[in-house]
Design an enzyme around this catalytic site. Structure first.
Site: not given
Length: 671
Positions: A16, A510
């Protein structure tokens, strides 16, 4: 060429693996190597190769493939880097390693590297740094780095003092007579040339000893054919010293006129001045780490671990995920986790900027470094060590300080070739003046030999043309900028962000702690009967000893107004509702409408006023005694005195302004 790693599934044998190598190797310019045990495919291919073609070839062979993109990021402290040429050298050798992307920050003396562990190991990075002639140090905490840097600064100061103590009299002895300053008769160069020459030599030697690192680093870099700034200093001062030693030999041999052609003071002054610059540079580096140290100090050093045997105090770094911890009132949360038992209010201003503590009950999230203001709770540790939100903020600041702005990258490229070019120019200039002095003696100043003047020119070019300002100024400016920003609650993501800040055309603020003070203050008092001072005294006495910021705001306001504050006989915090206390035998309740309803106190007389204050972004608190409503106290986070002026100035600059907040819409509209 580039290397890529793929994970391949479905390979069961050597055949493989061979099959995968074969099909991938057929692609133009691609070399493939399969590790069957690790189930990986390493591909070496030209830049620009279409990697999906590689994956497609593997899949056609009958296997499942996925490119491995996971990289490891490390920061390696490096010792021995003294200038931009050094950092460029380290960066160059590291980037030659497979899969490595390295960036060196000279100001912090660290390497930030990303690499694929399948192709390169950390030991390979360290080996490459050592091979380049530098010392890869062990990863240190900010405190350890601070201690090491403070020690280095103490040593540098001592060496600088030694250099200055010997350089100043040497400079006076050599240069004083030229401007009419008197020198001791027994050291007069015309009457006692031998004494004068030997004294200059003896005064120079301690200065060179104090600056010995310039010679070790500089000549070492030359030997590695990677000259740096220290190489310029070493070459220049050595040339001046050796020529002056030759002059001393001439004086000892009876050529007394040579005493006027000594350049010992040039050697000493150059070394002393560069040591002064290095010391000031080290001091500036030390100051830039204060922001990170301040962030780290938010996290407690210890945690209380709950075990079957009872409670045990352990170092915070020993807390493991899943541990059960006890957090007492007034203590900081040691790690990120969730509440298991108990109710409390936690000040999360260091994370969110919100001044009002957030109520916590079982199942709610807790964050390391935040402050437990009220009741004791038990919590389960989830994220510890480098995984906490606070650690991520610290890492963000460190990464920003270590990042390179585009202008810094340009400076590094220039610095990398600057040293050899300067050395060549210095040599050419010296030879040119030497030739000019031989063929045109009139161009040489009177009383100076051609070789002496040529040497002076060469030394001047070598020493003055220092690239360190180019390579160090930008990263140091980034460190200082991001460090000061962090101290003021501004996190700058990268050097590039800092550099492009001048192009900003819109700003988002903020609310809490930025536009507002971030500290609640009493803004209104409403009384049912009696006077406001009596209501304030009753409320402040009941809140005396409270750890809740709203209660502390009432006590602070009473003291500011000169109202006496007594001591309550009992104080019970009621998380999410208020407090209950006994004052002069009266049962006093201070809190929200829910607390009043639970105790059957009628608030109808002040309900409309409370709703109006809430619409304005204030927090109304009812005050009741023995079941009867006494009045109302409103607390709010007030606008900073400088906010209006600052925002108006930004508007005049043409910048669009926006505000974000975690508060409700009523509060936002009121601000």
């Amino acid at each position: 060429m580039q290397q890529k790693v793929f994970d391949v599934e479905g390979m069961t044998c050597a055949a493989c693996a061979a099959r995968v190598e074969k099909v991938v190797g057929r692609l133009p310019g691609v070399q493939a190597s399969v590790n069957l045990a690790a189930e990986t495919l390493v591909v070496t291919c030209p830049e620009g190769t279409n990697l999906p073609d590689v994956a497609a070839a593997v899949e056609r062979a009958g296997f499942t493939v996925k490119e491995r993109t996971q990289q490891r990021h490390v920061n390696i402290p490096v010792g021995g880097m003294t200038c931009a040429a050094c950092s460029a050298r380290v960066e160059k050798v590291l980037n030659r390693l497979p899969s490595v992307q390295a960036s060196v920050n000279l100001a912090t003396e660290t390497v930030s590297a990303a690499y694929d562990p399948a192709l390169t190991r950390l030991s390979d990075l360290r080996g490459a740094i050592e091979a380049a002639g530098y010392q890869p140090l062990t990863a240190q905490t900010v405190d350890e780095r601070t201690q090491r840097r403070q020690k280095d600064i103490r040593v540098m100061r001592l060496k600088l003092m030694i250099a200055l103590v010997f350089t100043l009299p040497l400079f006076y002895l050599a240069m004083g007579p030229l401007v009419g300053l008197p020198v001791p008769a027994f050291l007069n160069a015309d009457n006692y040339p031998v004494r004068n020459a030997l004294t200059q030599l003896l005064l120079t030697l301690p200065v060179m000893a104090a600056g010995y690192r310039f010679y070790i680093n500089g000549f070492g870099a030359l030997a590695r054919r990677a000259p740096n700034m220290d190489s310029l200093v070493a070459l220049g001062t050595s040339a001046a010293f050796l020529y002056s030693v030759y002059g001393v030999v001439q004086v000892l041999n009876g050529h007394h006129h040579a005493v006027h052609n000594l350049y010992f003071e040039s050697t000493a002054v150059i070394i002393a001045l560069i040591m002064l610059g290095k010391t000031l540079e080290a001091l500036s580096k030390g100051r830039t780490g204060q922001a990170i140290r301040a962030l780290m100090q938010l996290a407690p050093a210890t945690a209380v671990l709950i075990t079957q045997a009872g409670e045990k105090e352990i170092p915070a770094e020993e807390v493991e995920p899943g541990d059960l911890l006890l957090v007492r009132p007034g203590a900081r949360i040691p790690v990120d986790g969730v509440v298991k038992t108990g109710h409390t209010a936690v000040d999360e201003a260091m994370l969110t900027g919100e001044s009002m503590p957030r109520d916590k009950q079982p199942g709610d999230k807790l964050y390391a470094g935040t402050l437990n203001t009220m009741g004791a709770v038990t919590m389960r540790a989830d994220q510890v060590g480098q995984d906490t939100a606070l650690s991520q903020i610290i890492k963000l600041v460190e990464n920003a300080q270590g990042s390179k702005a585009p202008i810094a990258q340009l400076a590094d490229k220039v610095s990398a070739v600057f040293v050899p070019v300067v050395a060549a120019i210095a040599l050419i200039a010296g030879l040119a003046w030497l030739a000019a002095g031989h063929f045109m003696p009139q161009v040489i100043p009177e009383g100076v030999t051609p070789i002496g003047f040529a040497l002076t020119v060469m030394i001047a070019v070598l020493v003055i043309a220092c690239p360190c300002a180019l390579g160090l100024a930008t990263p140091t400016a980034i460190m200082v900028g991001t460090g000061l920003g962090a101290q003021h609650g501004i996190l700058i993501k990268s050097g590039e962000a800092l550099e492009t800040a001048h192009k900003v055309d819109a700003m988002i603020f903020d609310k809490t702690g930025t536009i507002t003070l971030g500290q609640p203050q009493v803004t209104a008092l409403e009384v049912i009967s009696g006077d406001a001072a009596a209501l304030l005294e009753l409320a402040a006495t009941a809140e005396q000893g409270s750890e809740h910021p709203l209660g502390q705001a009432i006590v602070a306001h009473a003291r500011k107004m000169g109202v006496p504050v007594g001591t309550a006989a009992a104080l019970t915090a009621l998380p999410g509702r208020g407090v209950e206390a006994t004052v002069n035998g009266q049962r006093v309740l201070i809190g929200n409408a829910q607390l009043m309803q639970e105790n059957h106190v009628d608030t109808g007389a002040l309900l409309a006023r409370a709703q109006a204050l809430a619409q304005q972004g204030q927090t109304p608190m009812y005050v009741a005694a023995d079941g009867r409503l006494q009045g109302l106290i409103a607390v709010a986070d007030v606008i900073r005195p400088t906010s209006r002026q600052a925002l108006a100035q930004l508007k005049r600059m043409g910048i669009q302004l926006y505000m974000i907040t975690g508060d409700n819409e009523r509060t936002a509209q009121a601000i």
